[in-house]
Design an enzyme around this catalytic site. Structure first.
Site, PDB file in Angstrom:
ATOM      1  CB  SER A  43       2.537 -54.592  26.496  1.00  0.00           C
ATOM      2  OG  SER A  43       1.228 -54.356  25.996  1.00  0.00           O
ATOM      3  CB  CYS A  56       3.987 -63.094  33.183  1.00  0.00           C
ATOM      4  SG  CYS A  56       4.366 -61.362  33.428  1.00  0.00           S
ATOM      5  CB  CYS A  71       5.007 -61.494  36.532  1.00  0.00           C
ATOM      6  SG  CYS A  71       5.665 -60.498  35.189  1.00  0.00           S
ATOM      7  N   GLY A  87      -2.031 -50.916  31.478  1.00  0.00           N
ATOM      8  CA  GLY A  87      -3.308 -51.176  30.826  1.00  0.00           C
ATOM      9  C   GLY A  87      -4.097 -52.280  31.492  1.00  0.00           C
TER      10      GLY A  87
END
Length: 383
Positions: free
Chosen positions: A26, A214, A115, A139
């Site tokens: 991310s 999200c 999500c 993560g």
């Protein structure tokens, strides 16, 4: 290279032996350290950056451009390949459309739950498998293990770092998804994650954690909803006596237990400050048919407390419901202490939870998630 450092935390991770794992990167510290530790354990790590929002992808609220720059820098530092994928269509159809439907119906959904089950562990997993991955990893602060009792099922666990545990958001994952998933941060505290990143020379060691919806980011939420769900003004009334206290812009923009943003002040009964005349108002109920928002005064008003609730859209990690007579714990919202409860009945896709102590501001649309000690059993949507 970052992999020249030895981090003992990697020893708790399943050894890779050259197998391929696709890590969702991310651009933050958590996914970066997850990739680092997996590489140290002998996995062939491939990074994947997901772009899932395009409507107003600007730097003010949605940081995907900077996140991608960070991902490419991390990948270069770790010596891994990265693939960029676009799941904007899937996100809009599977997550955002449902998000809007729930708000339009006067409920308060949790988009992170959907999500995870539909994008991060379905669209992402499916794509990773086409790349030849044995596993995927993220993560997230959660754990996964094979049932030690010998059932052969995979269990979803709370993270060791209780303050960061994200199992609540993962409770809809099924056996097929979890059996292909690694959570490298399961037993690591957040403060250690940042230390590992710093020791490895990862520049994201001090990067601020992402917040907000999200993939959409942190933004003025009411203004954002108004773009998709126009205002529908109505009355704000006191639940106890039907007094009209003010007006609201629309049920969509309010949630059970809400205190701020009502603009109706406190009670002024002339009895002095000690009487609590300025006690705050809280949203207690919604009359959708008449478009009336009901409020009560005082945090512990009886209308805000519930000993039981119903949930539907049931999803059980094991693939079957827990024993209805046993005592479990549950969260009716994230950032809540576990509360003792029992499942009193299961009727198809709906069940009732009975709590030993009253729960505050139970909110339709939110998820109620059940646990047995550290094991996340699953849950459903509060109705």
């Amino acid at each position: 290279m970052a992999t020249e450092h030895e981090f003992p935390q990697a020893e708790s991770i399943e050894p890779g032996d050259g197998r391929t794992v696709v890590v969702g990167l991310s651009g933050g510290v958590d996914s970066s350290v997850a990739a680092l530790l997996l590489k140290q354990r002998g996995w062939r790590v491939v990074g994947m950056f997901m772009k899932n929002w395009e409507d107003d992808d600007d730097e003010e609220y949605c940081s995907s451009r900077q996140d991608l720059i960070d991902v490419m820098s991390i990948a270069d530092h770790l010596g891994i390949d990265v693939e960029v994928v676009n799941f904007a269509k899937e996100y809009k159809e599977r997550v955002f459309a449902e998000f809007l439907r729930e708000y339009a119906a006067g409920r308060t959904p949790n988009p992170d739950v959907l999500c995870n089950s539909e994008i991060k562990f379905r669209a992402f997993l499916d794509h990773a498998l086409t790349l030849g991955a044995e596993k995927i990893a993220t993560g997230h602060y959660a754990g996964v293990r094979t049932d030690p009792a010998g059932s052969g099922r995979v269990q979803l666990l709370k993270a060791e770092d209780a303050s960061k545990d994200q199992s609540y958001f993962l409770h809809r994952l099924n056996q097929a998804q979890l059996s292909k998933t690694l959570f490298p941060l399961a037993s690591i505290y957040k403060r250690e994650v940042r230390k590992i990143a710093a020791a490895a020379g990862l520049h994201v060691a001090v990067k601020k954690d992402s917040t907000g919806i999200c993939f959409i980011g942190e933004r003025p939420f009411k203004e954002f909803l108004m773009r998709y769900l126009p205002p529908q003004p109505g009355e704000i009334r006191a639940l106890d006596d039907e007094r009209v206290l003010g007006t609201h812009d629309g049920m969509t923009y309010h949630t059970i237990g809400q205190r701020k943003g009502l603009h109706i002040g406190g009670r002024k009964d002339g009895k002095g400050a000690a009487s609590g005349e300025h006690e705050a108002w809280f949203v207690a109920a919604k009359d959708i048919a008449r478009n009336i928002l009901y409020v009560v005064q005082g945090h512990d008003h009886p209308a805000l407390l519930r000993h039981d609730l119903k949930i539907d859209q049931l999803s059980w990690v094991a693939g079957e419901a827990p024993h209805p007579a046993w005592v479990y714990t549950a969260k009716t919202r994230y950032r809540q202490d576990d509360a003792a409860c029992a499942i009193s009945q299961i009727d198809g896709e709906r069940c009732t939870l009975d709590f030993a102590e009253a729960q505050w501001a139970v909110t339709p649309g939110q998820s109620a998630v059940l646990y047995e000690s550290r094991v996340c059993l699953g849950g459903g949507i509060i109705v």
